[in-house]
Design a protein around this motif. Structure first.
Motif, PDB file in Angstrom:
ATOM      1  N   TYR A 192       0.890  -1.166   0.154  1.00 56.91           N
ATOM      2  CA  TYR A 192       0.028  -0.030   0.054  1.00 56.91           C
ATOM      3  C   TYR A 192       1.055   1.304  -0.065  1.00 56.91           C
ATOM      4  CZ  TYR A 192       0.567   0.879   5.047  1.00 56.91           C
ATOM      5  OH  TYR A 192       1.344   1.119   6.304  1.00 56.91           O
ATOM      6  N   ALA A 193       2.107   0.899   0.690  1.00 62.32           N
ATOM      7  CA  ALA A 193       2.972   2.280   0.688  1.00 62.32           C
ATOM      8  C   ALA A 193       3.285   2.666  -0.822  1.00 62.32           C
ATOM      9  CB  ALA A 193       4.072   2.069   1.474  1.00 62.32           C
ATOM     10  N   TRP A 194       3.791   1.567  -1.543  1.00 65.47           N
ATOM     11  CA  TRP A 194       4.292   1.870  -3.015  1.00 65.47           C
ATOM     12  C   TRP A 194       2.921   2.372  -3.874  1.00 65.47           C
ATOM     13  CZ3 TRP A 194       8.758   1.589  -5.269  1.00 65.47           C
ATOM     14  CH2 TRP A 194       9.735   0.862  -4.331  1.00 65.47           C
ATOM     15  N   TRP A 195       1.862   1.768  -3.683  1.00 66.54           N
ATOM     16  CA  TRP A 195       0.529   2.328  -4.335  1.00 66.54           C
ATOM     17  C   TRP A 195       0.274   3.850  -3.904  1.00 66.54           C
ATOM     18  CZ3 TRP A 195      -2.445   0.675  -8.012  1.00 66.54           C
ATOM     19  CH2 TRP A 195      -3.655   1.417  -8.259  1.00 66.54           C
ATOM     20  N   TRP A 196       0.310   4.260  -2.751  1.00 68.31           N
ATOM     21  CA  TRP A 196       0.087   5.644  -2.287  1.00 68.31           C
ATOM     22  C   TRP A 196       1.296   6.607  -2.612  1.00 68.31           C
ATOM     23  CZ3 TRP A 196      -4.717   7.228  -2.076  1.00 68.31           C
ATOM     24  CH2 TRP A 196      -5.658   6.459  -1.851  1.00 68.31           C
ATOM     25  N   ARG A 197       2.436   5.938  -2.878  1.00 72.09           N
ATOM     26  CA  ARG A 197       3.441   6.651  -3.167  1.00 72.09           C
ATOM     27  C   ARG A 197       3.360   7.062  -4.789  1.00 72.09           C
ATOM     28  NH1 ARG A 197      10.270   5.705  -3.046  1.00 72.09           N
ATOM     29  NH2 ARG A 197       9.750   4.484  -4.800  1.00 72.09           N
ATOM     30  N   GLY A 198       2.834   6.326  -5.350  1.00 70.20           N
ATOM     31  CA  GLY A 198       2.518   6.193  -6.868  1.00 70.20           C
ATOM     32  C   GLY A 198       1.672   7.371  -7.032  1.00 70.20           C
ATOM     33  N   GLU A 199       0.308   7.228  -6.455  1.00 72.41           N
ATOM     34  CA  GLU A 199      -0.699   8.029  -6.474  1.00 72.41           C
ATOM     35  C   GLU A 199      -0.206   9.687  -6.298  1.00 72.41           C
ATOM     36  OE1 GLU A 199      -4.162   7.977  -6.995  1.00 72.41           O
ATOM     37  OE2 GLU A 199      -4.138   5.825  -7.531  1.00 72.41           O
ATOM     38  N   LEU A 200       0.486   9.627  -5.262  1.00 67.44           N
ATOM     39  CA  LEU A 200       1.029  11.121  -4.983  1.00 67.44           C
ATOM     40  C   LEU A 200       1.909  11.648  -5.957  1.00 67.44           C
ATOM     41  CD1 LEU A 200       1.818  10.668  -0.975  1.00 67.44           C
ATOM     42  CD2 LEU A 200       0.125  12.356  -2.117  1.00 67.44           C
ATOM     43  N   LYS A 201       2.867  10.922  -6.440  1.00 63.61           N
ATOM     44  CA  LYS A 201       3.725  11.230  -7.531  1.00 63.61           C
ATOM     45  C   LYS A 201       2.918  11.478  -8.873  1.00 63.61           C
ATOM     46  CE  LYS A 201       7.915   8.558  -6.311  1.00 63.61           C
ATOM     47  NZ  LYS A 201       8.842   7.450  -6.903  1.00 63.61           N
ATOM     48  N   GLU A 202       1.940  10.771  -8.959  1.00 59.59           N
ATOM     49  CA  GLU A 202       1.039  11.328 -10.155  1.00 59.59           C
ATOM     50  C   GLU A 202       0.372  12.518 -10.213  1.00 59.59           C
ATOM     51  OE1 GLU A 202      -0.005   6.815 -12.112  1.00 59.59           O
ATOM     52  OE2 GLU A 202      -1.449   8.004 -10.985  1.00 59.59           O
ATOM     53  N   GLY A 209       7.065   8.138 -12.853  1.00 57.45           N
ATOM     54  CA  GLY A 209       7.492   7.543 -11.580  1.00 57.45           C
ATOM     55  C   GLY A 209       6.186   7.034 -10.710  1.00 57.45           C
ATOM     56  N   GLY A 210       5.074   7.561 -10.838  1.00 54.88           N
ATOM     57  CA  GLY A 210       3.947   7.261 -10.125  1.00 54.88           C
ATOM     58  C   GLY A 210       3.400   5.929 -10.739  1.00 54.88           C
ATOM     59  N   ALA A 211       3.506   6.002 -12.225  1.00 50.55           N
ATOM     60  CA  ALA A 211       3.015   4.640 -12.786  1.00 50.55           C
ATOM     61  C   ALA A 211       3.841   3.414 -12.428  1.00 50.55           C
ATOM     62  CB  ALA A 211       2.855   4.915 -14.332  1.00 50.55           C
ATOM     63  N   GLY A 212       5.305   3.716 -12.080  1.00 48.36           N
ATOM     64  CA  GLY A 212       6.098   2.768 -11.991  1.00 48.36           C
ATOM     65  C   GLY A 212       5.736   2.406 -10.580  1.00 48.36           C
ATOM     66  N   ASP A 213       5.680   2.983  -9.644  1.00 40.50           N
ATOM     67  CA  ASP A 213       5.207   2.480  -8.414  1.00 40.50           C
ATOM     68  C   ASP A 213       3.850   1.800  -8.208  1.00 40.50           C
ATOM     69  OD1 ASP A 213       7.606   3.904  -7.202  1.00 40.50           O
ATOM     70  OD2 ASP A 213       6.623   5.517  -6.029  1.00 40.50           O
ATOM     71  N   LYS A 214       2.993   2.336  -8.788  1.00 42.13           N
ATOM     72  CA  LYS A 214       1.670   1.526  -8.728  1.00 42.13           C
ATOM     73  C   LYS A 214       1.803   0.277  -9.509  1.00 42.13           C
ATOM     74  CE  LYS A 214      -2.071   4.187  -9.801  1.00 42.13           C
ATOM     75  NZ  LYS A 214      -3.055   5.487 -10.136  1.00 42.13           N
ATOM     76  N   ALA A 215       2.789   0.165 -10.471  1.00 43.30           N
ATOM     77  CA  ALA A 215       2.748  -1.182 -11.019  1.00 43.30           C
ATOM     78  C   ALA A 215       3.331  -2.182 -10.109  1.00 43.30           C
ATOM     79  CB  ALA A 215       3.579  -0.746 -12.576  1.00 43.30           C
TER      80      ALA A 215
END
Length: 226
Positions: A192-202, A209-215
């Motif tokens: 979940y930390a990777w997911w929300w980090r991706g959402e925030l980056k986007e 960067g956000g897409a990579g974290d969410k993937a």
């Protein structure tokens, strides 16, 4: 460190000298960590047959019962633990968790406050109180408790993840991103930390960067995107 068998009362001398209690206690804790809660209950039952008045075993069995959604059995164990050891912080902590899981946040807070009063530096209790404050939208108190817990246990990824969620709820996006950065540093499998980090980056304009974290979050847990 005092071995667990030395803390037991009611065991026979041969059982103590053979390390029987230590082996069973270690086995139960391994089962708890691996998520085999039903088998853990069996092992705790075995220990309690030899030491029926041991509050810490009762607390641990209660945790296993709660993980199996057997809340009535969990509360019975915790009630007995508190009768045997009034003010036992871990018993209050787990009563709070059971109330939270049952959806009774008010009673959960009463128990968590009792746990913190008994043991002010009990990190899991501070974490629980931070989460309860967050759920009631008292985000400043949630922040204070999360930061206090992190000072006591700075390498705990879940605490940093919780702090990230608190900042996210409060729209403190830069602080949330920094907290999620620390969370994945300490536990690279914290999906979940990777997911929300991706959402925030986007949201902050870093789309690749956000897409990579969410993937990566989806790779760790395919259900996270649902």
């Amino acid at each position: 460190m005092v071995r667990f068998s030395k803390l037991l009362r009611g065991l026979t001398a041969p059982a103590r000298s053979s390390g029987w209690a230590d082996r069973n206690w270690t086995h139960a804790k391994i089962l708890m960590r691996s998520g085999d809660f039903s088998e853990a209950v069996v092992v705790f039952d075995r220990l309690l047959r030899h030491a029926p008045d041991h509050p810490e075993i009762l607390v641990q069995r209660a945790e296993a019962h709660a993980a199996l959604n057997n809340f009535s059995a969990a509360m019975a164990d915790l009630d007995l633990a508190l009768q045997l050891s009034p003010g036992l912080a871990n018993a209050h902590l787990n009563r709070g968790r059971v109330h939270r899981l049952s959806g009774d946040f008010q009673r959960a807070m009463v128990e968590i406050e009792a746990a913190i009063q008994a043991a002010p530096d009990l990190v899991p209790a501070l974490e629980e109180r931070a989460g309860l404050h967050m759920e009631s939208s008292d985000l400043e108190r949630a922040w204070i408790d999360a930061e206090r817990a992190i000072r006591l246990s700075p390498g705990d990824a879940e605490l940093h993840g919780l702090l990230g969620l608190i900042h996210l709820r409060a729209n403190r996006h830069s602080l949330a991103l920094a907290a999620f950065d620390r969370a994945v540093h300490f536990d690279p499998a914290l999906d979940y930390a990777w997911w929300w980090r991706g959402e925030l980056k986007e949201a902050m304009g870093n789309l690749p960067g956000g897409a990579g974290d969410k993937a990566h979050a989806v790779h760790l847990n395919p259900a996270i995107a649902d």
